[in-house]
Design a protein around this motif. Structure first.
Motif: not given
Ligand code: ADP
Length: 358
Positions: A27-50
Motif C-alpha cells: 500500500l505504501v509503495m502504491a501511495a509513493i508511486f501515485s504521489v511520485d507520478t502525479t506531482t512535478h518532476y521537482e518533487v523527489a517522492a521516489a526517495v521514500f522508497y528507501t
C-alpha cells in the motif's frame, strides 16, 4: 543464569503478521508511486522508497529484499516516464538521487543482515558450548577413573608374568596377581556404570527461583534461531507458580539443550510450517516444563536410545546432550522424559521440585 550475553532480538512475526506487513508495504509503495507520478518532476517522492526497503527488512531477507529494491527502482523509473509536468532536468537529477539512495539503503540493510547472521551463529555456538563444557567434564572423569585400574592391571600382569617365568614358577604369587587383575577389571567396569553420576561434576547449587522467568531467559537466547528457521513460538506458561528449588544454571542448560534439539528437529524439515510449544504446569510438588516440536518425532527404535551417552542420529551430533541433561535433572531431584506427540513431533518434559514450604 548465564544468559546475560544474549543478543536482543525482535520476537519472530507470525504468518498473519508477516502477511499484514507485506500488504501494508504494498500500500505504501502504491501511495509513493501515485504521489511520485502525479506531482512535478521537482518533487523527489521516489526517495521514500528507501523507507520501504528499510521497513521491509523486518520481513524480507537477502534475495527477496534485493528484488524489492529492484521493484522500487523500476517504479521510480516508471513514475518518471508517466509524470507529465515539471522541469525535466531537475526530474532526472532527483531520479538519479532516488535510485542511488535505494541501492545504498538496500546494500546497507543486506550488510546488516550478514552481521546479524554472524551474531546468530555465535549465539547458537554459545548454546552448543553449554553441552561441550559438560562433555569436557565427562571425558576427564572417565579418563581419570578408568586409568587407575588399567594401570594397576598392567602392573599386576607384569608381576604375574615374572612369577610364572621363574623356575619353578611361583604359582601362589601368580594367582594373587591374577586375582588383583580380576578385581581391577571389575572396578573398571563399575566405573563405566558410575560415569553418569560422575558427570554431575560441579555440586548442585539449589536455590529458590522463578521457574517461568528462567524459561523465558533461555528462550531469549533462542529467539534468533527460532526466527531464522521461521519457527513460531507458542508459550503456555502457567501463572502463579510457586518458586522452583534447584540449580538454576543446570536447569537452564537442560532447557537450552531441549530447545536446541527441538529447533534442530524442525530445521531438518524446512518445507513444513513449524510451531514450538513451551508450557509449564504445576503437578503436586513438582513443576513440569514441556517442549513440544513439530519435527520428525521419535520413532520406537530411537526412543530406547535417546538418553544413552554418545548416541546420536545427527551427522555432526555428539550424543551427550540428553544423557547429561538426565544426569543434571536427576541430580536436582527431577526427571526427564520424551514422548511422540500425536501430530508427529516430539515432546520432551522435565520435572523440577518446588521450593519446600517452611
Ligand atoms: P545430539 O543432539 O548431539 O545428537 P542429544 O543427546 O541431545 O545429542 O540427542 C540424541 C538424539 O536424540 C538425537 O541425535 C536425536 O536422534 C534424538 N532427539 C533429540 N531431540 C529430539 C527431538 N526434539 N526430536 C527428535 N529426535 C530428537
Amino acid at each position: 543464569m548465564q544468559t546475560h550475553a544474549s543478543i536482543q532480538a525482535r520476537p519472530p512475526l507470525s504468518r498473519r503478521a508477516r502477511t499484514l506487513w507485506l500488504a501494508g508495504l504494498a500500500l505504501v509503495m502504491a501511495a509513493i508511486f501515485s504521489v511520485d507520478t502525479t506531482t512535478h518532476y521537482e518533487v523527489a517522492a521516489a526517495v521514500f522508497y528507501t523507507l520501504v526497503v528499510l521497513i521491509a527488512a523486518r520481513v524480507l531477507r537477502g534475495r527477496a529484499l534485493l528484488w524489492l529494491a529492484v521493484w522500487c527502482i523500476g517504479l521510480s523509473v516508471f513514475s518518471f516516464a508517466l509524470t507529465p509536468h515539471g522541469d525535466l532536468h531537475a526530474g532526472l537529477i532527483n531520479l538519479a538521487i532516488s535510485i542511488t539512495a535505494i541501492i545504498m539503503v538496500a546494500w546497507l540493510v543486506i550488510k546488516m543482515e550478514a552481521a546479524r547472521d554472524a551474531a546468530h551463529a555465535a549465539q547458537a555456538q554459545l548454546l552448543r558450548l553449554a553441552r561441550v563444557k559438560r562433555l569436557d567434564g565427562l571425558t576427564t572423569a572417565i579418563a581419570h577413573e578408568v586409568n587407575q585400574p588399567l594401570a594397576a592391571i598392567v602392573t599386576s600382569g607384569h608381576a604375574c608374568q615374572r612369577w610364572l617365568g621363574q623356575d619353578p614358577p611361583k604359582l601362589a604369587k601368580a594367582e594373587l596377581a591374577l586375582n588383583r587383575i580380576l578385581a581391577d577389571a571389575a572396578r573398571a567396569s563399575q566405573i563405566v556404570t558410575r560415569v553418569r553420576s560422575l558427570s554431575r561434576g560441579e555440586p548442585v547449587q539449589a536455590v529458590a527461583f522463578d521457574f517461568n522467568a528462567a524459561v523465558m531467559e533461555v528462550l531469549a537466547l533462542s529467539t534468533d534461531e527460532l526466527e531464522r528457521h521461521g519457527i513460531e513460538l507458542a508459550l503456555e506458561l502457567a501463572g502463579n507458580l510457586p518458586r522452583a528449588f534447584a540449580d538454576p544454571v543446570q536447569i537452564g542448560q537442560v532447557i537450552g539443550n531441549l530447545l536446541l534439539n527441538a529447533i534442530e528437529a524442525m530445521a531438518d524439515k524446512p518445507d513444513k510450517a513449524h510451531v514450538l510449544r513451551v508450557g509449564s504446569i504445576l503437578k503436586e510438588d513438582t513443576m513440569i516444563l514441556t517442549v513440544a516440536d513439530s519435527g520428525a518425532g521419535i520413532p520406537a527404535e530411537i526412543q530406547a536410545h535417546l538418553f544413552d551417552a554418545f548416541w546420536t542420529t545427527k551427522a555432526d551430533g555428539i550424543g551427550v546432550g540428553l544423557s547429561i541433561s538426565r544426569t543434571m535433572i536427576e541430580a536436582n531431584g527431577g526427571q526427564i522424559w520424551a514422548e511422540s506427540a500425536p501430530n508427529g513431533g516430539a515432546v520432551f518434559s522435565i520435572s523440577v521440585p518446588v521450593e519446600p514450604r517452611p
